[in-house]
Write an enzyme that holds these catalytic residues in place. Structure first.
Site, PDB file in Angstrom:
ATOM      1  N   THR A 208     -89.240 -29.765  23.472  1.00 27.21           N
ATOM      2  CA  THR A 208     -88.666 -28.722  22.623  1.00 27.21           C
ATOM      3  C   THR A 208     -89.122 -28.923  21.191  1.00 27.21           C
ATOM      4  O   THR A 208     -89.405 -30.047  20.768  1.00 27.21           O
ATOM      5  CB  THR A 208     -87.128 -28.690  22.678  1.00 27.21           C
ATOM      6  OG1 THR A 208     -86.655 -27.626  21.845  1.00 27.21           O
ATOM      7  CG2 THR A 208     -86.500 -29.973  22.206  1.00 27.21           C
TER       8      THR A 208
ATOM      9  N   HIS B 178     -82.381 -28.428  16.260  1.00 24.05           N
ATOM     10  CA  HIS B 178     -80.955 -28.623  16.587  1.00 24.05           C
ATOM     11  C   HIS B 178     -80.804 -29.263  17.963  1.00 24.05           C
ATOM     12  O   HIS B 178     -79.996 -30.157  18.170  1.00 24.05           O
ATOM     13  CB  HIS B 178     -80.220 -27.282  16.590  1.00 24.05           C
ATOM     14  CG  HIS B 178     -80.357 -26.511  15.331  1.00 24.05           C
ATOM     15  ND1 HIS B 178     -79.645 -26.829  14.191  1.00 24.05           N
ATOM     16  CD2 HIS B 178     -81.119 -25.454  15.008  1.00 24.05           C
ATOM     17  CE1 HIS B 178     -79.964 -25.986  13.232  1.00 24.05           C
ATOM     18  NE2 HIS B 178     -80.868 -25.144  13.703  1.00 24.05           N
ATOM     19  N   LYS B 179     -81.592 -28.730  18.910  1.00 24.93           N
ATOM     20  CA  LYS B 179     -81.526 -29.280  20.267  1.00 24.93           C
ATOM     21  C   LYS B 179     -82.007 -30.728  20.291  1.00 24.93           C
ATOM     22  O   LYS B 179     -81.392 -31.578  20.930  1.00 24.93           O
ATOM     23  CB  LYS B 179     -82.381 -28.424  21.214  1.00 24.93           C
ATOM     24  CG  LYS B 179     -81.630 -27.201  21.716  1.00 24.93           C
ATOM     25  CD  LYS B 179     -82.513 -26.235  22.474  1.00 24.93           C
ATOM     26  CE  LYS B 179     -83.086 -26.806  23.737  1.00 24.93           C
ATOM     27  NZ  LYS B 179     -83.716 -25.725  24.560  1.00 24.93           N
TER      28      LYS B 179
ATOM     29  N   ASP C 243     -83.413 -26.008  29.097  1.00 26.86           N
ATOM     30  CA  ASP C 243     -83.300 -24.574  28.838  1.00 26.86           C
ATOM     31  C   ASP C 243     -81.835 -24.205  28.970  1.00 26.86           C
ATOM     32  O   ASP C 243     -81.181 -24.571  29.945  1.00 26.86           O
ATOM     33  CB  ASP C 243     -84.165 -23.753  29.806  1.00 26.86           C
ATOM     34  CG  ASP C 243     -84.459 -22.372  29.210  1.00 26.86           C
ATOM     35  OD1 ASP C 243     -84.828 -22.303  28.021  1.00 26.86           O
ATOM     36  OD2 ASP C 243     -84.311 -21.367  29.923  1.00 26.86           O
TER      37      ASP C 243
ATOM     38  N   PHE D 293     -75.363 -24.717  16.102  1.00 29.60           N
ATOM     39  CA  PHE D 293     -76.396 -23.689  15.968  1.00 29.60           C
ATOM     40  C   PHE D 293     -76.142 -22.579  16.980  1.00 29.60           C
ATOM     41  O   PHE D 293     -75.178 -22.634  17.754  1.00 29.60           O
ATOM     42  CB  PHE D 293     -77.785 -24.307  16.170  1.00 29.60           C
ATOM     43  CG  PHE D 293     -78.068 -24.765  17.583  1.00 29.60           C
ATOM     44  CD1 PHE D 293     -77.532 -25.952  18.060  1.00 29.60           C
ATOM     45  CD2 PHE D 293     -78.864 -24.007  18.429  1.00 29.60           C
ATOM     46  CE1 PHE D 293     -77.788 -26.371  19.363  1.00 29.60           C
ATOM     47  CE2 PHE D 293     -79.130 -24.424  19.744  1.00 29.60           C
ATOM     48  CZ  PHE D 293     -78.580 -25.608  20.202  1.00 29.60           C
TER      49      PHE D 293
ATOM     50  N   LYS E 130     -68.534 -32.020  19.786  1.00 29.66           N
ATOM     51  CA  LYS E 130     -69.332 -31.105  20.625  1.00 29.66           C
ATOM     52  C   LYS E 130     -70.169 -31.914  21.622  1.00 29.66           C
ATOM     53  O   LYS E 130     -70.242 -31.581  22.804  1.00 29.66           O
ATOM     54  CB  LYS E 130     -70.241 -30.222  19.761  1.00 29.66           C
ATOM     55  CG  LYS E 130     -71.100 -29.293  20.615  1.00 29.66           C
ATOM     56  CD  LYS E 130     -72.146 -28.484  19.868  1.00 29.66           C
ATOM     57  CE  LYS E 130     -73.050 -27.748  20.862  1.00 29.66           C
ATOM     58  NZ  LYS E 130     -74.217 -27.101  20.282  1.00 29.66           N
TER      59      LYS E 130
END
Ligand code: ITT
Length: 211
Positions: free
Chosen positions: A7, A11-12, A69, A161, A184
């Protein structure tokens, strides 16, 4: 073992690096290979896109690749935006555009139930064909993580995000964007998928010393 995370979404990447136990792994990311083009995410399932991202990067680098994903599935919208979550409001749209579209589409609807889903794919290099030119093969596997919740009536919070300012996880009053990163990362779809990935695939890079 060297592993590449498929990726370029910062953020990921931040979440994956904070959650996943990379002990025993030499980790790099798609950002370390700027010459390799982004995968065209044109499959109609999260699983298909995750596998495609992992396989393309595995084939291009010759390294084991891990791809995530994710998508938001809203019950009253027939599980949309789902696989189309990134560009739901149109090509080049922002997270804010997507969130405003979600509020619009749900206005007047009583059922605000939704879930975030993450599929993680692992692609490992197979045997290279002996003559040059042909693509390397890759072996693939997937795991999944889900969190249920509801869509808030207005944007709340600054953390995270994407759709985080509108997603209230089950059992909480705050949106993902109002929770701390640590909170989170304990309960999210991505955290659950990564925990499963670690359980399922750790043996590939940890241990085997005693055999
Ligand atoms: P890569 O394909 O490069 O990994 P991406 O942004 O396209 O990055 P996804 O296809 O997995 O990532 O995610 C689709 C969209 O779903 C993403 O752009 C966000 O809008 C949303 N999304 C994914 N994970 C999320 C999360 O944890 N919180 C809020 N929104 C999220």
């Amino acid at each position: 073992m060297k592993l590449v995370i498929a990726t370029r979404n910062p953020h990921k990447l931040e979440e994956i690096k904070a959650i996943f136990d990379f002990k025993g792994l030499d980790v790099c990311t798609a950002l370390d290979f700027p010459e390799i083009p982004d995968t065209v995410e044109d499959c109609d399932t999260l699983e298909g896109n995750a596998i495609k991202k992992a396989v393309e990067l595995c084939q291009a680098t010759g390294l084991t690749a891990l791809a995530d994903d994710s998508g938001l599935e809203v019950e009253a919208l027939n599980d949309e935006p789902g696989v189309y979550s990134a560009r739901w409001a149109g090509e080049g749209c922002t997270y804010a555009d997507n969130n405003l579209k979600l509020l619009r589409e749900l206005s007047g609807k009583d059922n605000r139930r939704a879930r975030f889903r993450t599929v993680i794919a692992l692609a490992r290099p197979g045997k290279e064909p002996s003559c040059g030119g042909a693509k390397r093969k890759a072996k693939t596997a997937t795991v999944e993580g889900v969190i249920e919740g509801v869509i808030a009536k207005a944007l709340r919070g600054e953390n995270g995000f994407g759709y985080d300012p509108l997603f209230i996880p089950e059992g909480y009053d705050q949106t993902f964007a109002e929770l701390s990163t640590e909170e989170k990362n304990k309960i999210s779809h991505r955290a659950r998928a990564l925990a499963e990935a670690s359980k399922r695939w750790k043996h590939l890079w940890v241990g085997n010393f005693h055999h």
